[in-house]
Each structure stands twice: as structure tokens, then as C-alpha cells.
Design a protein around this motif. Structure first.
Motif, mmCIF file in Angstrom:
data_model
loop_
_atom_site.group_PDB
_atom_site.id
_atom_site.type_symbol
_atom_site.label_atom_id
_atom_site.label_comp_id
_atom_site.label_asym_id
_atom_site.label_seq_id
_atom_site.Cartn_x
_atom_site.Cartn_y
_atom_site.Cartn_z
ATOM 1 N N ASP A 75 0.825 -1.210 0.000
ATOM 2 C CA ASP A 75 0.000 0.000 0.000
ATOM 3 C C ASP A 75 0.860 1.261 0.000
ATOM 4 O OD1 ASP A 75 -2.432 1.202 -0.169
ATOM 5 O OD2 ASP A 75 -2.867 1.151 1.978
ATOM 6 N N GLY A 76 2.128 1.121 -0.322
ATOM 7 C CA GLY A 76 3.044 2.255 -0.426
ATOM 8 C C GLY A 76 3.934 2.066 -1.631
ATOM 9 N N GLY A 77 4.861 2.997 -1.809
ATOM 10 C CA GLY A 77 5.800 2.851 -2.919
ATOM 11 C C GLY A 77 5.243 3.276 -4.250
ATOM 12 N N SER A 78 4.122 4.005 -4.237
ATOM 13 C CA SER A 78 3.525 4.495 -5.473
ATOM 14 C C SER A 78 3.202 3.325 -6.396
ATOM 15 C CB SER A 78 4.464 5.512 -6.139
ATOM 16 O OG SER A 78 3.854 6.131 -7.250
ATOM 17 N N TYR A 79 3.604 3.424 -7.682
ATOM 18 C CA TYR A 79 3.231 2.387 -8.650
ATOM 19 C C TYR A 79 4.287 1.288 -8.775
ATOM 20 C CZ TYR A 79 6.123 5.759 -11.188
ATOM 21 O OH TYR A 79 7.119 6.636 -11.540
ATOM 22 N N LYS A 80 5.353 1.357 -7.982
ATOM 23 C CA LYS A 80 6.425 0.378 -8.121
ATOM 24 C C LYS A 80 6.092 -0.901 -7.354
ATOM 25 C CE LYS A 80 11.412 -0.210 -7.563
ATOM 26 N NZ LYS A 80 12.673 0.430 -7.117
ATOM 27 N N PRO A 81 6.101 -2.082 -8.018
ATOM 28 C CA PRO A 81 5.836 -3.328 -7.296
ATOM 29 C C PRO A 81 6.997 -3.692 -6.383
ATOM 30 C CG PRO A 81 6.432 -3.799 -9.575
ATOM 31 C CD PRO A 81 6.326 -2.306 -9.466
ATOM 32 N N LEU A 82 6.700 -4.440 -5.319
ATOM 33 C CA LEU A 82 7.743 -4.936 -4.430
ATOM 34 C C LEU A 82 8.561 -6.020 -5.123
ATOM 35 C CD1 LEU A 82 5.590 -5.235 -1.198
ATOM 36 C CD2 LEU A 82 7.305 -3.484 -1.673
ATOM 37 N N ASN A 83 7.886 -6.818 -5.913
ATOM 38 C CA ASN A 83 8.544 -7.851 -6.715
ATOM 39 C C ASN A 83 7.615 -8.229 -7.849
ATOM 40 O OD1 ASN A 83 10.545 -9.734 -7.471
ATOM 41 N ND2 ASN A 83 10.995 -10.148 -5.326
ATOM 42 N N TRP A 84 8.151 -8.900 -8.862
ATOM 43 C CA TRP A 84 7.326 -9.248 -10.004
ATOM 44 C C TRP A 84 8.039 -10.324 -10.833
ATOM 45 C CZ3 TRP A 84 10.383 -4.906 -9.845
ATOM 46 C CH2 TRP A 84 11.328 -4.752 -10.859
ATOM 47 N N MET A 85 7.272 -10.932 -11.723
ATOM 48 C CA MET A 85 7.813 -11.851 -12.728
ATOM 49 C C MET A 85 7.244 -11.413 -14.071
ATOM 50 S SD MET A 85 9.805 -14.457 -13.299
ATOM 51 C CE MET A 85 9.920 -15.444 -11.803
ATOM 52 N N SER A 86 8.143 -11.114 -14.991
ATOM 53 C CA SER A 86 7.710 -10.647 -16.307
ATOM 54 C C SER A 86 7.538 -11.831 -17.255
ATOM 55 C CB SER A 86 8.731 -9.660 -16.871
ATOM 56 O OG SER A 86 10.018 -10.260 -16.915
ATOM 57 N N PRO A 87 6.707 -11.688 -18.285
ATOM 58 C CA PRO A 87 6.523 -12.765 -19.242
ATOM 59 C C PRO A 87 7.755 -12.931 -20.129
ATOM 60 C CG PRO A 87 5.329 -10.806 -19.950
ATOM 61 C CD PRO A 87 5.882 -10.513 -18.587
ATOM 62 N N PRO A 88 7.947 -14.125 -20.738
ATOM 63 C CA PRO A 88 7.051 -15.287 -20.684
ATOM 64 C C PRO A 88 7.259 -16.088 -19.402
ATOM 65 C CG PRO A 88 8.934 -15.781 -22.079
ATOM 66 C CD PRO A 88 9.093 -14.346 -21.658
ATOM 67 N N CYS A 89 6.165 -16.400 -18.741
ATOM 68 C CA CYS A 89 6.246 -17.197 -17.524
ATOM 69 C C CYS A 89 4.943 -17.970 -17.361
ATOM 70 C CB CYS A 89 6.527 -16.324 -16.304
ATOM 71 S SG CYS A 89 5.276 -15.062 -15.990
ATOM 72 N N ALA A 90 4.963 -18.934 -16.465
ATOM 73 C CA ALA A 90 3.770 -19.747 -16.218
ATOM 74 C C ALA A 90 3.517 -19.799 -14.722
ATOM 75 C CB ALA A 90 3.964 -21.155 -16.773
ATOM 76 N N MET A 91 2.235 -19.720 -14.339
ATOM 77 C CA MET A 91 1.875 -19.758 -12.926
ATOM 78 C C MET A 91 1.051 -20.986 -12.615
ATOM 79 S SD MET A 91 -0.136 -16.949 -10.579
ATOM 80 C CE MET A 91 -1.780 -17.650 -10.664
ATOM 81 N N ALA A 92 1.387 -21.651 -11.520
ATOM 82 C CA ALA A 92 0.623 -22.814 -11.060
ATOM 83 C C ALA A 92 0.233 -22.596 -9.603
ATOM 84 C CB ALA A 92 1.441 -24.085 -11.202
#
Length: 231
Positions: free
Chosen positions: A40-57
Motif C-alpha cells: 500500500d506504499g511505494g507508489s506504482y512500483k511493485p515490491l517484486n514481479w515476474m515478467s513474461p514469458p512465464c507460467a503460474m501454477a
């Protein structure tokens, strides 16, 4: 787009390891496959992320994880590297999906858009032997103004502003962090270009290895003298 608000912990494993302890967070799963973790802070910057191409299970927790309160696990694996995002969810507070449709993209201020076009057409002003790859190179977190190659063939991301301030440097830094995870692009360096660059922004950029370039709008327009064109 799927939006999940959950009490969770997050681990990133790969070329770097990072841990986010248990807390309530916003998890975004976008149509392009990217997964982003926000607070709920840090403006629009994510704390962490995974960019494509990737797969989620989504998988059941192991016995010891369940004993610690984990009810569900998201395993997000990048398709071209060993990078992995593992989200341990303890409690889901909200889970919804929304169809956003095709986004028309960012409409830039007239001068900024003109600067981008002029610099793309005369990319050699950044250096002899430089070549344009494309304008508005799309990443999972937005478009980079210009992607080009320097005289050695190395990738360079260019962010263009009318006024160069710290926010613009931060924006380019996020693009570089993301693009350098792509083995087809890496290593990617950055150029922060503006008509005026504030001293604080220049200091931050140079500290991060980003080259600063002051753009001469009238000079670029002079190169692109439309009155002397035959067509």
C-alpha cells in the motif's frame, strides 16, 4: 486482469534472491502472464514481479508450510531462465477478475512525443554507429520510449522527458531491471534524455550508470527541416 488481496509471504529465487515477510498485499496477474506484488506504499512500483514469458501454477502447500498457516502456493516460473517467484498465501481477502480490453497506450505531451519521433529518426545524435530497434518498446510495466543499439550492437533503453526529474530516472531504472532479466536483450544500458535535467536527477542517474543527454529541440528540428523536403 486478476486482483487478489491476500496475507502472504513472497520469495524470489534466481539471479538474485529476495524475501518479503508475511503481510497483506495486492497480487496482480495480468493477461500477458506477468505477476506483480504490490504493497500500500511505494507508489506504482511493485515490491517484486515476474515478467513474461512465464507460467503460474497454484499448488497445495507442503506439510510443514501448512503447519505454519499457508493455505495455497503460487509458483511462477520464468520460461527462459531459472528465475522463480513463490507466493505463500495464508488468507485471501479478495479475489476478482476483470476484462480490461486492449489499451490504447500512453498519449504523451506534444513536445515529448515530437522529441521521441525526432530522436528516433536521428538516433545517430546519441553516437556514431547507433541504430534504432523500435519506438515504444513494450515491457510488462509499460513502454520504453526508444530501444536502440550502440556502435557495439549492445542494447540501450532511452527514456525521454521534457524536464528530467528523479521520477524519470526511477522509471528508467525499473525498465532496465526488467529488461536485463531477458537474456535476448541483456546487457541493457540506459540513456536519460531531456531538454532540461535537474541536478538531483543527473546525480541519481550517473550513480546508477545511466547516461544523461540534454536534447536540443530546435537543433533536432533543424536536422528534420520539413520545409526543405521534396516529399
Amino acid at each position: 486482469m486478476r486482483l487478489v488481496i491476500a496475507t502472504c509471504s513472497v520469495d524470489y529465487e534466481g539471479r538474485l534472491n529476495a524475501h518479503l515477510p508475511l503481510a497483506r498485499r495486492l497480487l496482480l496477474v495480468k493477461a500477458d502472464g506477468s505477476v506483480l506484488v504490490h504493497s500500500d506504499g511505494g507508489s506504482y512500483k511493485p515490491l517484486n514481479w515476474m515478467s513474461p514469458p512465464c507460467a503460474m501454477a497454484e499448488v497445495e502447500p507442503e506439510e510443514h508450510e501448512a503447519a505454519e498457516g499457508t493455505t495455497l502456493i503460487w509458483n511462477v516460473q520464468h520460461a527462459k531462465s531459472e528465475d522463480r517467484l513463490r507466493v505463500r498465501i495464508h488468507e485471501v481477502h479478495h479475489d476478482s477478475a476483470h476484462e480490461l480490453g486492449v489499451d490504447p497506450g500512453l498519449v504523451k505531451d506534444g513536445v515529448e512525443a515530437h522529441l521521441q519521433r525526432l530522436l528516433a529518426e536521428h538516433i545517430h545524435t546519441l553516437g556514431e554507429g547507433w541504430s534504432l530497434v523500435r519506438r515504444e518498446y513494450m515491457t510488462a510495466i509499460g513502454p520504453v520510449d526508444i530501444l536502440c543499439k550502440d556502435e557495439t550492437g549492445a542494447s540501450v533503453a532511452v527514456e525521454i522527458k521534457r524536464r528530467g526529474e528523479i521520477d524519470g530516472v526511477e522509471q528508467l531504472t525499473r525498465y532496465l531491471e526488467l529488461m536485463n532479466r531477458d537474456s535476448h536483450l541483456a546487457p541493457v544500458t540506459g540513456v536519460f534524455a531531456a531538454q532540461v535535467i535537474k541536478p538531483q536527477a543527473r546525480t541519481l542517474a550517473e550513480d546508477r550508470g545511466i547516461r544523461c543527454v540534454v536534447l536540443d529541440y530546435d537543433g533536432l528540428r533543424g536536422i528534420d527541416d520539413t520545409e526543405s523536403r521534396l516529399f
